[in-house]
Design a protein around this motif. Structure first.
Motif, PDB file in Angstrom:
ATOM      1  N   SER A   1       0.931  -1.271  -0.091  1.00 21.07           N
ATOM      2  CA  SER A   1       0.017   0.111   0.048  1.00 21.07           C
ATOM      3  C   SER A   1       0.871   1.281   0.005  1.00 21.07           C
ATOM      4  O   SER A   1       0.374   2.389  -0.328  1.00 21.07           O
ATOM      5  N   ARG A   2       2.313   1.113   0.369  1.00 25.13           N
ATOM      6  CA  ARG A   2       2.965   2.238   0.389  1.00 25.13           C
ATOM      7  C   ARG A   2       2.720   3.259   1.564  1.00 25.13           C
ATOM      8  O   ARG A   2       3.525   3.780   2.463  1.00 25.13           O
ATOM      9  N   PHE A   3       1.488   4.034   1.397  1.00 23.07           N
ATOM     10  CA  PHE A   3       1.200   4.903   2.327  1.00 23.07           C
ATOM     11  C   PHE A   3      -0.376   4.793   2.531  1.00 23.07           C
ATOM     12  O   PHE A   3      -1.062   4.750   1.661  1.00 23.07           O
TER      13      PHE A   3
ATOM     14  N   LEU B   1     -14.959   2.800   9.472  1.00 21.63           N
ATOM     15  CA  LEU B   1     -13.774   3.589   8.874  1.00 21.63           C
ATOM     16  C   LEU B   1     -13.409   3.127   7.717  1.00 21.63           C
ATOM     17  O   LEU B   1     -13.338   2.208   7.250  1.00 21.63           O
ATOM     18  N   LEU B   2     -13.120   4.212   6.645  1.00 23.45           N
ATOM     19  CA  LEU B   2     -12.804   3.970   5.221  1.00 23.45           C
ATOM     20  C   LEU B   2     -11.479   4.508   5.137  1.00 23.45           C
ATOM     21  O   LEU B   2     -10.862   5.602   5.624  1.00 23.45           O
ATOM     22  N   THR B   3     -10.454   3.574   4.564  1.00 24.47           N
ATOM     23  CA  THR B   3      -8.857   3.636   4.380  1.00 24.47           C
ATOM     24  C   THR B   3      -8.607   3.484   2.998  1.00 24.47           C
ATOM     25  O   THR B   3      -9.228   2.678   2.288  1.00 24.47           O
ATOM     26  N   LEU B   4      -7.733   4.459   2.521  1.00 21.31           N
ATOM     27  CA  LEU B   4      -7.141   4.230   1.226  1.00 21.31           C
ATOM     28  C   LEU B   4      -5.761   4.216   1.040  1.00 21.31           C
ATOM     29  O   LEU B   4      -5.168   5.050   1.665  1.00 21.31           O
ATOM     30  N   GLY B   5      -5.215   3.149   0.406  1.00 20.90           N
ATOM     31  CA  GLY B   5      -3.992   2.846   0.139  1.00 20.90           C
ATOM     32  C   GLY B   5      -3.510   3.441  -0.982  1.00 20.90           C
ATOM     33  O   GLY B   5      -4.242   3.789  -2.026  1.00 20.90           O
ATOM     34  N   ALA B   6      -2.033   3.520  -1.198  1.00 25.05           N
ATOM     35  CA  ALA B   6      -1.382   4.231  -2.350  1.00 25.05           C
ATOM     36  C   ALA B   6      -0.648   3.196  -3.102  1.00 25.05           C
ATOM     37  O   ALA B   6       0.165   3.420  -3.800  1.00 25.05           O
ATOM     38  N   ASP B   7      -1.322   2.003  -3.334  1.00 22.95           N
ATOM     39  CA  ASP B   7      -0.886   0.941  -4.118  1.00 22.95           C
ATOM     40  C   ASP B   7      -1.194   1.290  -5.600  1.00 22.95           C
ATOM     41  O   ASP B   7      -1.950   2.107  -5.979  1.00 22.95           O
ATOM     42  N   GLU B   8      -0.876   0.361  -6.570  1.00 22.12           N
ATOM     43  CA  GLU B   8      -1.128   0.551  -7.981  1.00 22.12           C
ATOM     44  C   GLU B   8      -2.690   0.496  -8.295  1.00 22.12           C
ATOM     45  O   GLU B   8      -3.088   1.496  -8.959  1.00 22.12           O
ATOM     46  N   GLY B   9      -3.396  -0.181  -7.485  1.00 24.71           N
ATOM     47  CA  GLY B   9      -5.003   0.015  -7.711  1.00 24.71           C
ATOM     48  C   GLY B   9      -5.660   0.595  -6.682  1.00 24.71           C
ATOM     49  O   GLY B   9      -6.824   0.621  -6.920  1.00 24.71           O
ATOM     50  N   HIS B  10      -4.953   1.479  -5.917  1.00 22.95           N
ATOM     51  CA  HIS B  10      -5.703   2.502  -4.922  1.00 22.95           C
ATOM     52  C   HIS B  10      -6.810   1.652  -4.329  1.00 22.95           C
ATOM     53  O   HIS B  10      -7.853   2.242  -4.485  1.00 22.95           O
ATOM     54  N   THR B  11      -6.338   0.734  -3.469  1.00 26.15           N
ATOM     55  CA  THR B  11      -7.240  -0.001  -2.796  1.00 26.15           C
ATOM     56  C   THR B  11      -7.793   0.621  -1.564  1.00 26.15           C
ATOM     57  O   THR B  11      -6.883   1.014  -0.803  1.00 26.15           O
ATOM     58  N   PHE B  12      -9.272   0.504  -1.291  1.00 23.15           N
ATOM     59  CA  PHE B  12      -9.753   1.084  -0.174  1.00 23.15           C
ATOM     60  C   PHE B  12     -10.323  -0.128   0.608  1.00 23.15           C
ATOM     61  O   PHE B  12     -10.752  -1.167   0.082  1.00 23.15           O
ATOM     62  N   THR B  13     -10.232  -0.050   1.881  1.00 24.06           N
ATOM     63  CA  THR B  13     -10.840  -1.056   2.851  1.00 24.06           C
ATOM     64  C   THR B  13     -11.648  -0.337   3.723  1.00 24.06           C
ATOM     65  O   THR B  13     -11.462   0.876   4.229  1.00 24.06           O
TER      66      THR B  13
END
Length: 267
Positions: free
Chosen positions: A131-133, A146-158
């Motif tokens: 996720s990088r950050f 709670l919604l979190t967004l990662g900075a991976d190539e697919g911009h994955t949210f959890t």
């Protein structure tokens, strides 16, 4: 001729390798993390405490709680031990509960409370590897999710049930960079709250009881998402919403007879 020193040790000085009795304590931090990473604005905007008396913002690996009336500071240092910078912050809509994300190979999100100058950790949420950050964190309008967004190539949210530190659903937003992610402020249908709670807990909801909507905006893209508690699935079948099963082992999934399944659709 021999040079004579003008600095002398005290007469009662005794040499010792023991550590000193006193220690340093952080009193004030200067600066604010408003940087960009890879031309993507990270979500480290400042937030206010519920009473409006404190501004909270990240600087390096700290979260500063700045009391504007006394010009004093206290700190949440849960990210400092990793040596990584805090990259996102959000506040619960009804409580002084905060979520802060960081950078790293496997970045995490800390959920914590603020009472006066004292902070206390509530949950530690681990994002998927790569996720990088953490670029954004957001609470739902009822505060349950709670919604979190990662900075991976697919911009994955959890999406998380943060009170249980449990992932509900993980999904890729797409290849285009995502700059903003916000819940609809009023579109949430919940089961009737009990007399002693402002909103029901997620564990009390049944199929069709909850419906959330949020929007993601990015480079040449905007997408609207709906999140619905779809049905109850047998835990033995391993049916968990999308890739939430990546976060929890099958043995944990079998702890209950049925599991609630969430569905997320983007348009």
């Amino acid at each position: 001729s021999k040079c004579k020193s003008v600095v002398f040790a005290p007469e009662d000085y005794a040499s010792s390798n023991a550590p000193p009795d006193s220690d340093l304590a952080l009193e004030y931090a200067y600066g604010y993390s408003g940087e960009c990473r890879r031309k993507v604005q990270i979500g480290c905007n400042a937030v206010w405490s519920l009473d409006g008396q404190r501004a909270l913002y990240p600087t390096a690996g700290l979260v500063v709680s700045h009391d504007l009336s006394s010009n004093t500071q206290s700190f949440f240092e849960g990210h400092a031990e990793t040596g990584e910078s805090v990259t996102a912050i959000a506040r619960h809509p009804f409580q002084d509960v905060f979520a802060t994300g960081q950078a790293g190979k496997r970045p995490r999100v800390c959920v914590w409370t603020l009472v006066g100058d004292a902070t206390s950790s509530v949950a530690d949420l681990q994002l998927p590897s790569g996720s990088r950050f953490v670029s954004l964190v957001r609470f739902s309008p009822c505060g349950n999710i709670l919604l979190t967004l990662g900075a991976d190539e697919g911009h994955t949210f959890t999406l998380w049930d943060w009170q249980k530190a449990a992932p509900l659903l993980t999904q890729r937003a797409g290849a285009s960079p995502v700059f903003a992610l916000e819940f609809h402020p009023t579109l949430v249908v919940l089961a009737a709250p009990s007399t002693d709670e402002r909103t029901p807990r997620l564990s009390d909801l049944g199929p069709g009881d909850a419906h959330y909507a949020f929007v993601s905006c990015g480079y040449r893209c905007i997408k609207f998402w709906t999140l619905t508690l779809d049905q109850e699935a047998s835990a033995t079948s391993g049916a968990v919403s999308n890739s939430a099963s990546n976060h929890s082992s099958p043995s944990k999934n079998k702890s209950s007879a049925h599991m609630k399944k969430w569905r997320c659709d983007g348009y």
